[in-house]
Design an enzyme around this catalytic site. Structure first.
Site, PDB file in Angstrom:
ATOM      1  N   ALA A  10     -31.092 -10.433   2.199  1.00 38.35           N
ATOM      2  CA  ALA A  10     -30.976  -9.855   0.862  1.00 38.35           C
ATOM      3  C   ALA A  10     -30.871  -8.333   0.883  1.00 38.35           C
ATOM      4  O   ALA A  10     -30.391  -7.734  -0.076  1.00 38.35           O
ATOM      5  CB  ALA A  10     -32.169 -10.280   0.013  1.00 38.35           C
ATOM      6  N   ASP A 238     -30.031 -19.491   6.017  1.00 38.15           N
ATOM      7  CA  ASP A 238     -30.820 -18.726   6.983  1.00 38.15           C
ATOM      8  C   ASP A 238     -32.158 -19.377   7.312  1.00 38.15           C
ATOM      9  O   ASP A 238     -32.628 -19.305   8.447  1.00 38.15           O
ATOM     10  CB  ASP A 238     -31.011 -17.274   6.523  1.00 38.15           C
TER      11      ASP A 238
END
Length: 488
Positions: A10, A238
């Protein structure tokens, strides 16, 4: 052999070379780049074209260093977000960011058409307002003309694989995060999607982790100086890659993949979809090697990251280590928050949001930076315990050890708090679990590793792990009673 992992989170993306030799994996970060969302008048977006440019730069640097020694590459990213391709494979818009507010209220509108219970029965996925299902419904409501032009739906890592290879294909672990995929049938939940008026024809075929998607395009090879190396779909979500690198020796453990989000769960062979998991809002996401990740998404170090960002806007640029040092000196277990309360999803001022929550719940209000950060970290540890207890209830067995992996394990205070709050031994590491899992799945695809058991043996040999034993459990027990009341 050498493999290249692109691991996008992120806040940043990295290009990491993994070298597998003598049953050990070594990692080398060769390029790091920021991942900053962009707000324009219609909302918050990921800048995927810039990200792909940066990935090609990472590939160029890898090729300059190792030439034809690279055997493959693979991309992992976060889940739920996607891109839409139109005629002649035109990207119709920059993909929206999951924290964009356009899905507000969409989930509740969906329940008027298909009941909540049916959606969970079909998908086994936790209800979050930004799941791909509600994002696509928002497209239908707000941009119907643009959606009608769409011819392909690709999750973010699948979109990058398309940019690299020209091939449109889905991948199992990320497909399961959409709340549009049925894990029991192994196919998209077409009947449910049709009831909601969503176009099923956009959805790609879904491949298992370890599938070779294709060779990189000749023009990409020329740009970057590589040969025509294969692109592999790892656990492209992920967390799936991170869990593949959990150094567990047996089945009875809880993992925490700790970063901006904390993914807290355990590994199972079949999805657990029943009234209990529905009522607790647990999720069944796909894993590597035919597994599923029974877990809960918990707002993770986002609370601390946003506090740091707020203070930086005011001219107080503090490192995470400085903030952790301040938290270490603050008084323990004064006030706690539910990290998943809606007020923490995307506030303009995270420190003020934490203070407001404490004030409204009748607790001491943290005033200093150290007190605010300590409150956030202790609250995370208590939420981990709450999830652990629910997992043990669902499975009917004890999970005696907690494995923490990912960047959050560098915060030793959080690891220590987690051991104290859960009353379990915590094994922390590897820090680069996602990249390691990505690379090891590539090695499995290329036939260098047999299976997930062998991959985890390599992780245990390759990385330094740190163990934390529970401390001050009485005080944690007392504060947990307060926390449970807040969560309930």
């Amino acid at each position: 052999m050498r493999y290249l992992a692109f691991d996008l989170g992120a806040e940043s993306g990295r290009a990491i070379i993994g070298t597998l030799a003598d049953a050990r994996l070594t990692l080398e970060e060769i390029y790091r780049f920021p991942n900053e969302p962009v707000r324009i008048p219609d909302g918050l977006h990921w800048d995927v074209l810039r990200l792909f440019h940066e990935m090609k730069e990472g590939l160029r640097r890898a090729a300059a260093r190792y030439g034809t020694g690279l055997k493959s590459l693979a991309v992992d990213t976060w889940g739920v977000d996607f891109g839409l391709l139109g005629d002649k494979d035109i990207l119709l818009a920059n993909p929206y960011h999951y924290r964009d507010g356009r899905t507000r209220g969409v989930m509740e509108e969906a329940f008027k058409i298909v009941q909540r219970e049916e959606i969970f029965s079909q998908t086994g996925i936790q209800f979050l307002p930004f799941n791909s299902l509600y994002q696509l419904l928002a497209w239908r409501q707000q941009h119907p003309d643009l959606l009608s032009q769409a011819q392909a739906f690709l999750m973010i890592p699948d979109l990058f694989n398309f940019f690299f290879t020209g091939i449109k294909a889905g991948e199992f672990t990320n497909a399961t995060t959409t709340q549009m995929y049925n894990p029991r049938t192994g196919a998209w939940a077409a009947d449910m999607l049709a009831k909601l008026g969503l176009p099923v024809n956009l959805l790609p075929a879904v491949n298992p982790p370890g599938t070779i998607v294709g060779q990189i395009l000749p023009r990409v090879a020329r740009e970057t100086g590589t040969g025509e190396i294969p692109v592999i779909a790892p656990g492209s979500h992920d967390t799936a890659s991170a869990v593949a690198a959990v150094p567990a020796a047996g089945p009875d453990y809880m993992y925490i993949s700790c970063g901006t989000w904390s993914l807290v769960g355990t590994e199972v062979r079949e999805p657990v979809i029943n009234e209990q998991t529905l009522s607790l809002n647990f999720t069944n996401e796909g894993g590597v090697g035919g597994t599923f990740r029974l877990l809960k998404n918990v707002t993770g170090l986002w609370l601390v990251q946003e506090c740091r960002r707020t203070w930086a806007r005011r001219g107080e640029n503090l490192s995470y280590s400085e903030l952790t040092a301040m938290a270490r000196e603050a008084k323990p277990l004064e006030a706690v928050v539910d990290p998943d309360h809606p007020s923490f999803l995307n506030p303009e001022d995270m420190p003020a949001a934490i203070q407001a929550y404490c004030r409204e719940t009748g607790q001491p209000v943290p005033g200093t930076k150290g007190e605010i950060v300590r409150c956030a970290l202790e609250s995370l540890a208590l939420k981990y315990r709450w999830v652990l207890e629910k997992l043990e209830d669902i499975l009917g067995k004890k999970l005696p050890v907690v494995h923490m992996v990912g960047g959050g394990t560098q915060n030793e205070l959080l690891c220590r708090f987690t051991a104290g709050a859960t009353g379990r031994q915590v094994v922390a590491g590897p820090v680069e679990a996602t990249a390691a899992g990505n690379l090891l799945v590539q090695a499995m695809a290329m036939g260098e590793i047999k299976n997930l058991v062998e991959a985890r043996e390599i992780v245990r040999r390759s990385f330094v792990l740190k163990t934390y034993d529970p401390e001050n459990t009485g005080a944690w027990e007392e504060k947990y009673e307060v926390f449970v009341k807040l969560v309930s």
